[in-house]
Design an enzyme around this catalytic site. Structure first.
Site, PDB file in Angstrom:
ATOM      1  N   ASP A 253       8.064   4.406   1.069  1.00  0.00           N
ATOM      2  CA  ASP A 253       9.476   6.077   1.957  1.00  0.00           C
ATOM      3  C   ASP A 253      10.128   5.321   0.896  1.00  0.00           C
ATOM      4  O   ASP A 253      11.202   4.421   2.008  1.00  0.00           O
ATOM      5  CB  ASP A 253       8.753   5.815   2.936  1.00  0.00           C
ATOM      6  CG  ASP A 253       9.234   7.279   2.840  1.00  0.00           C
ATOM      7  OD1 ASP A 253       8.335   8.503   3.071  1.00  0.00           O
ATOM      8  OD2 ASP A 253      10.386   7.503   4.045  1.00  0.00           O
ATOM      9  N   ILE A 254      10.485   6.826   0.498  1.00  0.00           N
ATOM     10  CA  ILE A 254      11.988   6.238  -0.162  1.00  0.00           C
ATOM     11  C   ILE A 254      13.059   6.149   1.669  1.00  0.00           C
ATOM     12  O   ILE A 254      12.973   7.758   1.892  1.00  0.00           O
ATOM     13  CB  ILE A 254      12.605   7.197  -1.251  1.00  0.00           C
ATOM     14  CG1 ILE A 254      11.425   6.985  -2.525  1.00  0.00           C
ATOM     15  CG2 ILE A 254      13.606   6.985  -1.259  1.00  0.00           C
ATOM     16  CD1 ILE A 254      12.012   7.588  -3.774  1.00  0.00           C
ATOM     17  N   GLU A 296       8.447  12.452  -1.218  1.00  0.00           N
ATOM     18  CA  GLU A 296       8.994  10.962  -1.134  1.00  0.00           C
ATOM     19  C   GLU A 296       7.626   9.402  -0.768  1.00  0.00           C
ATOM     20  O   GLU A 296       8.501   8.655  -0.928  1.00  0.00           O
ATOM     21  CB  GLU A 296      10.235  10.997  -0.798  1.00  0.00           C
ATOM     22  CG  GLU A 296      10.452  10.180   1.114  1.00  0.00           C
ATOM     23  CD  GLU A 296      10.253  11.954   1.344  1.00  0.00           C
ATOM     24  OE1 GLU A 296      11.194  11.810   2.962  1.00  0.00           O
ATOM     25  OE2 GLU A 296      10.022  13.363   1.506  1.00  0.00           O
TER      26      GLU A 296
END
Length: 384
Positions: A253-254, A296
């Site tokens: 996950d960004i 994301e």
């Protein structure tokens, strides 16, 4: 035979001459019968050959997938044409076709006679070959690369360039253990026609596979979509169970991605998503699977990999994202980081319902990702 009939018509012919004439006539009749049997045998053989090739062409045209077409070429063509060795080389710019085939679960290891090169120059057809088949005696200097997967090399060969819309897409490589099978003086019309049909069928099934791939691909990042990752996970669980190895799952996950969108705009957010996917993919093997799970979030499947090996790959991914700024198409650069959670499935634990195992593997990697977020982000955490 005319001189024999003249002799028979002579009134003063003696018994010895009659006997000799009869023997000559019988011998000529025997030779004629043998010739007729040879002609009939050749006609029957030709009919069988034509029938086999017609069946081969029908199988080619009826192939609905790349796998089915390749199996037909390597099995049916070899038997119908009495070939001793056979291989196929395809031009694959930037590994595009291989990447698609991998995402569609096509295992290239099953077909060692199928080879790929990056461009026409790497194909390396002999200089005298343009758009016509090249026939003659085998030469290691000229032909070794075309028959590299074959343990025993042929004595004579036919290299058949495959063209579509005047574009070279590959080469079909035929070989025989008989030196006279493929002679440079032979007519090539039949082989050219076969090459044209194979090239056409190759283009059709490759286009079909591309359309299938599009339906399984995230259009922004050009990696697998969630549906494809879930499908691949079930396939990899089944394969790992058969071959008794571990697989690992990463949930990525960004960090603070919303801030990128808010500060730089959604176009810049898309730039970051595409570059993150590219950097992740650069650290993976062709056998691994990368997919965008939504927003994301990304998921990676690592085959034949335990937890510790997966952690090393994850750390390389984390560093590649954190250490280099992201260039934005609309407004300068930005920095970003990523958090990663990892879970692994050992061979001993790979038992029971595959759907339940897949769900648990994803859940464990997601929980490990949550731990990474809780511990400050920009880090890798392993499932407990």
């Amino acid at each position: 035979m005319d001189h024999i009939m003249d002799t028979l018509a002579t009134p003063a012919l003696g018994a010895a001459a009659l006997s000799q004439a009869h023997q000559q006539l019988s011998e000529e009749n025997r030779l004629l019968r043998e010739q007729m049997r040879d002609f009939l045998k050749q006609a029957n053989d030709n009919q069988r050959i034509m029938s086999r090739h017609q069946n081969f062409n029908l199988e080619l045209i009826g192939s609905s997938s790349f796998r089915e077409l390749i199996e037909t070429i390597f099995s049916t063509l070899a038997s119908s044409s009495d070939l001793d060795v056979l291989s196929l080389t395809l031009i694959d710019h930037q590994n595009n076709l291989r990447s698609i085939l991998h995402d569609l679960s096509f295992d290239l290891k099953e077909f060692p006679q199928l080879m790929f090169v990056a461009n026409e120059a790497d194909l390396g057809l002999p200089a005298q070959t343009s758009n016509k088949p090249s026939l003659g005696l085998y030469s290691a200097a000229l032909h070794a690369k075309f028959f590299a997967p074959c343990q025993k090399k042929p004595l004579s060969v036919a290299l058949v360039p495959l063209f579509r819309q005047k574009r070279l897409i590959g080469c079909l490589n035929l070989g025989s253990f008989h030196a006279t099978r493929f002679s440079a003086s032979m007519a090539t019309d039949f082989i050219e026609q076969m090459g044209f049909i194979i090239a056409t069928c190759l283009e059709n099934v490759i286009n079909h596979e591309r359309l299938t791939y599009i339906g399984l691909t995230d259009p922004l990042t050009n990696v697998s979509n969630r549906r494809n990752v879930e499908r691949r996970m079930l396939e990899e669980i089944a394969r790992a169970r058969r071959q008794q190895y571990s697989i690992a799952c990463m949930y990525l996950d960004i960090d603070f991605f919303k801030q990128v969108n808010d500060q730089y705009g959604h176009q810049s957010g898309d730039d970051v998503l595409k570059e993150v996917a590219s950097r992740i993919k650069a650290e993976l093997r062709l056998s691994d699977t990368l997919g965008r799970f939504g927003g994301e979030e990304f998921v990676v499947l690592l085959v034949n990999t335990d937890l510790q090996a997966a952690a090393q790959v994850a750390e390389r991914i984390r560093l590649s994202i954190a250490s280099t700024p992201f260039f934005l198409s609309m407004s300068g650069v930005c920095n970003s980081t990523i958090s990663i959670g990892i879970a692994a499935l050992s061979a001993s634990d790979n038992q029971g319902d595959a759907d339940a195992i897949a769900a648990e593997l994803l859940w464990k990697s997601d929980r490990a990702l949550y731990d990474a977020k809780e511990q400050g982000r920009n880090r890798v955490c392993l499932a407990k």
